[in-house]
Write an enzyme that holds these catalytic residues in place. Structure first.
Site, PDB file in Angstrom:
ATOM      1  N   GLU A  12      10.458  22.647  -3.687  1.00  0.00           N
ATOM      2  CA  GLU A  12      11.239  21.434  -3.413  1.00  0.00           C
ATOM      3  C   GLU A  12      11.535  21.244  -1.927  1.00  0.00           C
ATOM      4  O   GLU A  12      11.258  20.157  -1.384  1.00  0.00           O
ATOM      5  CB  GLU A  12      12.549  21.440  -4.227  1.00  0.00           C
ATOM      6  CG  GLU A  12      12.350  21.443  -5.724  1.00  0.00           C
ATOM      7  CD  GLU A  12      12.380  22.837  -6.328  1.00  0.00           C
ATOM      8  OE1 GLU A  12      12.924  22.993  -7.424  1.00  0.00           O
ATOM      9  OE2 GLU A  12      11.850  23.771  -5.667  1.00  0.00           O
TER      10      GLU A  12
ATOM     11  N   CYS B 195      16.716  25.130  -8.605  1.00  0.00           N
ATOM     12  CA  CYS B 195      17.718  26.197  -8.615  1.00  0.00           C
ATOM     13  C   CYS B 195      19.042  25.692  -8.051  1.00  0.00           C
ATOM     14  O   CYS B 195      19.089  24.799  -7.202  1.00  0.00           O
ATOM     15  CB  CYS B 195      17.228  27.408  -7.835  1.00  0.00           C
ATOM     16  SG  CYS B 195      17.067  27.159  -6.057  1.00  0.00           S
TER      17      CYS B 195
ATOM     18  N   THR C  23     -10.204  52.590 -21.621  1.00  0.00           N
ATOM     19  CA  THR C  23     -11.061  51.655 -20.894  1.00  0.00           C
ATOM     20  C   THR C  23     -11.335  52.155 -19.481  1.00  0.00           C
ATOM     21  O   THR C  23     -12.453  52.060 -18.977  1.00  0.00           O
ATOM     22  CB  THR C  23     -10.414  50.264 -20.847  1.00  0.00           C
ATOM     23  OG1 THR C  23     -10.308  49.746 -22.173  1.00  0.00           O
ATOM     24  CG2 THR C  23     -11.219  49.301 -19.988  1.00  0.00           C
TER      25      THR C  23
ATOM     26  N   ARG D 123     -13.530  39.372  -7.534  1.00  0.00           N
ATOM     27  CA  ARG D 123     -14.727  39.345  -6.709  1.00  0.00           C
ATOM     28  C   ARG D 123     -15.373  37.967  -6.773  1.00  0.00           C
ATOM     29  O   ARG D 123     -16.497  37.798  -7.251  1.00  0.00           O
ATOM     30  CB  ARG D 123     -15.700  40.445  -7.152  1.00  0.00           C
ATOM     31  CG  ARG D 123     -15.104  41.844  -6.999  1.00  0.00           C
ATOM     32  CD  ARG D 123     -16.081  42.947  -7.340  1.00  0.00           C
ATOM     33  NE  ARG D 123     -16.502  42.933  -8.724  1.00  0.00           N
ATOM     34  CZ  ARG D 123     -15.783  43.440  -9.724  1.00  0.00           C
ATOM     35  NH1 ARG D 123     -14.588  43.977  -9.491  1.00  0.00           N
ATOM     36  NH2 ARG D 123     -16.256  43.403 -10.961  1.00  0.00           N
TER      37      ARG D 123
END
Length: 384
Positions: free
Chosen positions: A58, A81, A202, A213
């Site tokens: 903002e 906010c 994994t 990449r």
């Protein structure tokens, strides 16, 4: 709410999306300042939350608009906010700029805001419209929402499967499922995440680097998180070798070998040890809570079916993208990409299909958590 309102809010959303993954612990908000009468509007300011989370969108958009902001309309993807932090409240900047009308997508659930920003704007005599493109805004800000309401980051699963539904073959040989177009899409999703998460299975089987990449995105590799209950991550792995270049965090248990912890830390890997769950493994809810405390809001989990299903069992899945390749395993079978708990979330509608994409020879189906209903979900207007 006019079509012009929706058009300018779409621009604000697009601006915010550019910095997803770069603004945590703050949400990546988009803001647009529009001046002029209906039918002759012109954009005089636009911005997204800056990398690092400050300045907010903002004040940046208002600064671009300058004096043209007086009497203009501000479109912003999240309630401004209203609290003092490292910077003054955005509501003060809006009032000081002379904005005549504010259009927002939805109320910020952060208890420091939670409607107070909207109330301050209305009390200053500024016309207020809320709920514009709320569902899309919720999707973009889901990490912020889950962090402040559930104490964890939003988790998005990425799973590759064969045409007949398998993620891996029965043997130890790595199965290549997707092609380069789908791989490029995954790298773009990584670039918009705060962190990438995998399990130790994994990490050991694939030895991934988990970096972005793509041309022009070399600086967008997020934090890499490895769930590793007994610190079996090898010092020679690509993740450890690259730890000085890309932040790398291993979440383990307190029973993990102390010497392994010291070794990883010496090589630049941060290690966090948490209490184990009943099975002796890392408690995923506790791990996500620890990441949220660090400011992480959006996690891309690429850890395979076992980690995905454990996250689903813990009720911690907010989105899932299933990418299907053209290959089939056939009768030999292997490890199913969608486990029972994740399958139940999809079957029950907790995760609903929201889109499909063709990625060359591969195809992707996107599932997302339903947008919670609340009073703020309905468009509202308040006269000045």
């Amino acid at each position: 709410m006019s079509e012009a309102d929706r058009r300018f809010m779409r621009l604000a959303l697009a601006l915010g999306q550019r910095n997803l993954g770069r603004t945590w612990p703050n949400p990546s908000v988009g803001a647009v300042v529009v001046a002029g009468p209906p039918g002759a509007e012109r954009i005089v300011g636009q911005a997204a939350t800056a990398p690092g989370g400050r300045p907010h969108a903002e004040p940046l958009a208002l600064a671009m608009a300058g004096e043209a902001a007086r009497g203009a309309t501000l479109y912003v993807t999240l309630e401004p906010c209203s609290h003092h932090g490292r910077t003054p409240p955005c509501t003060e900047a809006i009032v000081a700029a002379g904005i005549a009308r504010v259009v927002t997508a939805f109320e910020d659930p952060d208890p420091r805001v939670a409607g107070r920003g909207h109330a301050l704007i209305a009390s200053a005599g500024i016309a207020l419209t809320t709920g514009c493109l709320r569902e899309q805004a919720f999707r973009d800000h889901v990490g912020h929402v889950t962090r402040v309401t559930e104490g964890r980051p939003a988790v998005s699963l990425k799973l590759a499967r064969t045409r007949d539904g398998f993620a891996a073959a029965s043997g130890k040989e790595r199965l290549r499922i997707t092609g380069p177009i789908a791989d490029g899409a995954v790298h773009l999703w990584r670039a918009h995440a705060d962190a990438i998460m995998v399990g130790i299975g994994t990490a050991r089987a694939d030895d991934p680097s988990l970096t972005v990449r793509l041309p022009g995105f070399s600086d967008r590799s997020p934090l890499r998180v490895i769930i590793d209950s007994q610190l079996r991550l090898q010092p020679a792995s690509a993740l450890v070798r690259g730890a000085h270049d890309v932040p790398t965090l291993v979440v383990s248990t307190r029973s993990a070998p102390a010497h392994a912890r010291r070794t990883l830390q010496t090589l630049g890997v941060e290690v966090v040890c948490l209490p184990a769950d009943a099975t002796g493994r890392v408690d995923l809810r506790a791990a996500l809570s620890a990441l949220a405390e660090r400011g992480i809001t959006r996690i891309c989990s690429e850890g395979g079916p076992l980690l995905a299903d454990t996250l689903a069992a813990a009720g911690c899945v907010d989105a899932c993208t299933l990418i299907s390749g053209p290959v089939e395993l056939g009768p030999a079978g292997g490890l199913r990409a969608v486990g029972p708990h994740l399958g139940a979330l999809i079957a029950s509608g907790h995760l609903r299909e929201t889109g499909r994409r063709e990625l060359g020879p591969d195809s992707a189906v996107i599932y997302e958590r339903s947008v919670p209903c609340s009073p703020a979900s309905s468009p509202t207007s308040e006269p000045s």
